[in-house]
Design an enzyme around this catalytic site. Structure first.
Site, PDB file in Angstrom:
ATOM      1  N   ARG A 224       0.855  -1.187   0.000  1.00 38.20           N
ATOM      2  CA  ARG A 224       0.000   0.000   0.000  1.00 38.20           C
ATOM      3  C   ARG A 224       0.888   1.233   0.000  1.00 38.20           C
ATOM      4  O   ARG A 224       1.921   1.266   0.682  1.00 38.20           O
ATOM      5  CB  ARG A 224      -0.919   0.017   1.240  1.00 38.20           C
ATOM      6  CG  ARG A 224      -2.106  -0.938   1.150  1.00 38.20           C
ATOM      7  CD  ARG A 224      -3.147  -0.481   0.127  1.00 38.20           C
ATOM      8  NE  ARG A 224      -4.303  -1.345   0.031  1.00 38.20           N
ATOM      9  CZ  ARG A 224      -4.480  -2.298  -0.892  1.00 38.20           C
ATOM     10  NH1 ARG A 224      -3.545  -2.525  -1.793  1.00 38.20           N
ATOM     11  NH2 ARG A 224      -5.585  -3.020  -0.921  1.00 38.20           N
ATOM     12  N   GLU A 253      -3.877   7.854  -3.772  1.00 39.16           N
ATOM     13  CA  GLU A 253      -4.411   7.411  -5.074  1.00 39.16           C
ATOM     14  C   GLU A 253      -5.860   7.879  -5.199  1.00 39.16           C
ATOM     15  O   GLU A 253      -6.583   7.857  -4.205  1.00 39.16           O
ATOM     16  CB  GLU A 253      -4.370   5.879  -5.158  1.00 39.16           C
ATOM     17  CG  GLU A 253      -2.961   5.304  -5.201  1.00 39.16           C
ATOM     18  CD  GLU A 253      -2.959   3.772  -5.121  1.00 39.16           C
ATOM     19  OE1 GLU A 253      -4.032   3.144  -5.247  1.00 39.16           O
ATOM     20  OE2 GLU A 253      -1.884   3.210  -4.899  1.00 39.16           O
ATOM     21  N   HIS A 270      -1.438   0.839  -9.610  1.00 38.81           N
ATOM     22  CA  HIS A 270      -2.021  -0.115  -8.658  1.00 38.81           C
ATOM     23  C   HIS A 270      -2.686  -1.290  -9.405  1.00 38.81           C
ATOM     24  O   HIS A 270      -3.868  -1.564  -9.219  1.00 38.81           O
ATOM     25  CB  HIS A 270      -3.034   0.604  -7.739  1.00 38.81           C
ATOM     26  CG  HIS A 270      -3.404  -0.181  -6.518  1.00 38.81           C
ATOM     27  ND1 HIS A 270      -3.819   0.384  -5.350  1.00 38.81           N
ATOM     28  CD2 HIS A 270      -3.445  -1.523  -6.289  1.00 38.81           C
ATOM     29  CE1 HIS A 270      -4.094  -0.543  -4.459  1.00 38.81           C
ATOM     30  NE2 HIS A 270      -3.874  -1.720  -5.013  1.00 38.81           N
TER      31      HIS A 270
END
Ligand SMILES: NC(=O)C1=CN([C@@H]2O[C@H](COP(=O)(O)OP(=O)(O)OC[C@H]3O[C@@H](n4cnc5c(N)ncnc54)[C@H](O)[C@@H]3O)[C@@H](O)[C@H]2O)C=CC1
Ligand SMILES: O=C(O)C(=O)[C@H](O)COP(=O)(O)O
Length: 399
Positions: A224, A253, A270
């Site tokens: 993450r 994000e 991602h």
């Protein structure tokens, strides 16, 4: 029953239509009003499931996330409200490992080194990190791991089982994070985002640890974004040019720091876990959980959902250097340079936040290494071991 499903969940109609009425919405558009008459909610990581979202969800009895990570869900709140929660542990772990291996080999090619000569440190040895360690070890790569919660849990388990010798001893190859940083050339981060507690991971790699990463080393983050201090990382990458990063995840994000993405050798939106196999495993795991929660039969199998891969077999001839052969086979299935380039293009055209989301929403078909059979000459025994270790099915080439 009415089931609201994120538009980026594949095969939702196939899986859920037999159970109730399926409504689709883009993950970022799922809001409190859209949950008014919903019995079951199926999300991915971009929908924050919290008090605000559930404000009007009086009928909601089930929340499922077709992802490994659960940091976007207030699980305590769901438990308090008696709403069943399920995630999809391990669903896309193989895809993340594929991403890591080919990204490392891509950087090795670009910078002129061999992966076989590097020591890789894996932070977080769970479904992703554990599989990564297994594949790297099977490929003969020197590895170390860091996973204090797992080491603690194993020592409690050993104590319970009465194994006195196991007391406080970390398993072989497990060290603390600072030792890992000191002793490895490549650091792969695969921890969940945990904001509080003794093993919190928020800014686990803070400015001090980022400064301690050795010259010439490489950081890969596919856990993450918030596990790394992005500002400190940007400062280090803007420095002497002695340090590289492969980044699939970022703070904030989709509105990520474009200058940080520009400094990374590989920057992707991602998507490390975005194989079709991984996504469908996630949908399937949540279908089963939903059926269990509502006492319904679940007849759908994962095999029924998965289409035949576009490339099933690859025959390699002689004369290829081993890491070159690995790159060739891996890129026949998946090449992260494509995702790096599309993020660059999309962010220039639409701005970072919209470009980041657009790349994820329009993601091209990607399968996993395990879907490809690699045929090799009988005498290529070492290469066969490497290919199998990397995750391919291997067979002898017919002469
Ligand atoms: N980039 C992507 O597309 C994807 C990212 N992920 C992220 O990767 C994370 C890990 O995935 P899995 O391995 O499947 O989860 P997992 O829950 O199986 O394993 C996580 C491991 O990290 C360890 N850990 C926790 N805190 C730690 C700390 N402070 N230091 C070192 N280790 C620590 C845990 O003990 C556990 O063994 C997920 O939580 C998710 O956030 C997962 C899938 C795809
Ligand atoms: O499974 C996880 O955890 C992930 O990080 C997902 O692969 C991310 O995909 P989205 O849920 O954001 O589509």
């Amino acid at each position: 029953m009415k089931i609201l499903v994120d538009a980026n969940v594949p095969a939702a109609e196939t899986c859920f239509a037999a159970l109730g009425e399926v409504v689709r919405l883009p993950g970022r558009e799922i809001d409190a009003a859209s949950l008014r008459d919903i019995d079951a909610l199926v999300v991915r990581s971009i929908t924050r499931v919290d008090e605000t979202l559930l404000a009007e969800a009086s009928r909601l009895r089930f929340v499922g996330t077709c992802t490994i990570g659960t940091d976007h869900v207030d699980t305590r709140l769901l438990a308090e409200r008696g709403i069943t929660f399920a995630s999809a542990p391990g669903c896309n772990a193989e895809a993340v490992v594929d991403y890591v291996l080919i990204s490392l080999l891509t950087l090795a090619e670009r910078q002129g080194w061999r992966l076989a000569e590097r020591r890789v440190g894996v932070v977080g040895a769970g479904n992703v990190g554990g599989r990564l360690l297994a594949r790297l070890s099977a490929m003969g790569i020197d590895c170390l791991a860091c996973d204090p919660p797992r080491v603690e849990a194993e020592s409690v388990e050993a104590e319970r089982a009465g194994r006195v010798d196991a007391e406080e001893e970390a398993p072989a190859g497990f060290v603390n994070l600072d030792t890992l940083i000191d002793e490895c050339d490549v650091l792969c981060l695969h921890t969940p985002l945990v904001r509080q507690g003794p093993h919190a991971t928020h800014h686990l790699l803070d400015a001090e640890r980022i400064a301690a990463l050795a010259p010439g080393s490489l950081l890969l983050n596919a856990g993450r974004g918030d596990c790394v201090d992005g500002q400190a990382l940007r400062a280090r990458l803007s420095g002497e040019g002695d340090f590289s990063a492969i980044l699939d995840v970022f703070e904030n994000e989709p509105g990520v720091d474009a200058s940080l993405a520009d400094l990374a050798e590989v920057a992707t939106p991602h998507i490390a876990g975005y194989s079709l196999d991984g996504k469908l495993r996630g949908t399937h795991q949540i279908t089963r959980a939903l059926c269990r929660a509502f006492g319904l039969p679940c007849r759908m199998t994962l095999e029924e959902l998965l289409p035949t891969p576009p490339l099933r077999s690859l025959e390699l001839g002689e004369g290829l250097e081993q890491e070159e052969a690995l790159r060739l086979a891996m890129r026949a299935v998946y090449d992260p340079r494509r995702d790096h380039d599309s993020l660059r293009r999309a962010s220039r055209r639409q701005g970072m936040a919209r470009g980041f989301d657009a790349c994820r929403a329009d993601y091209p078909l990607r399968r996993e290494f395990a879907t490809l059979e690699v045929a090799l000459a009988e005498e290529d025994r070492h290469l066969a071991t490497l290919m199998a270790g990397a995750g391919f099915r291997v067979r002898r080439r017919l002469e």
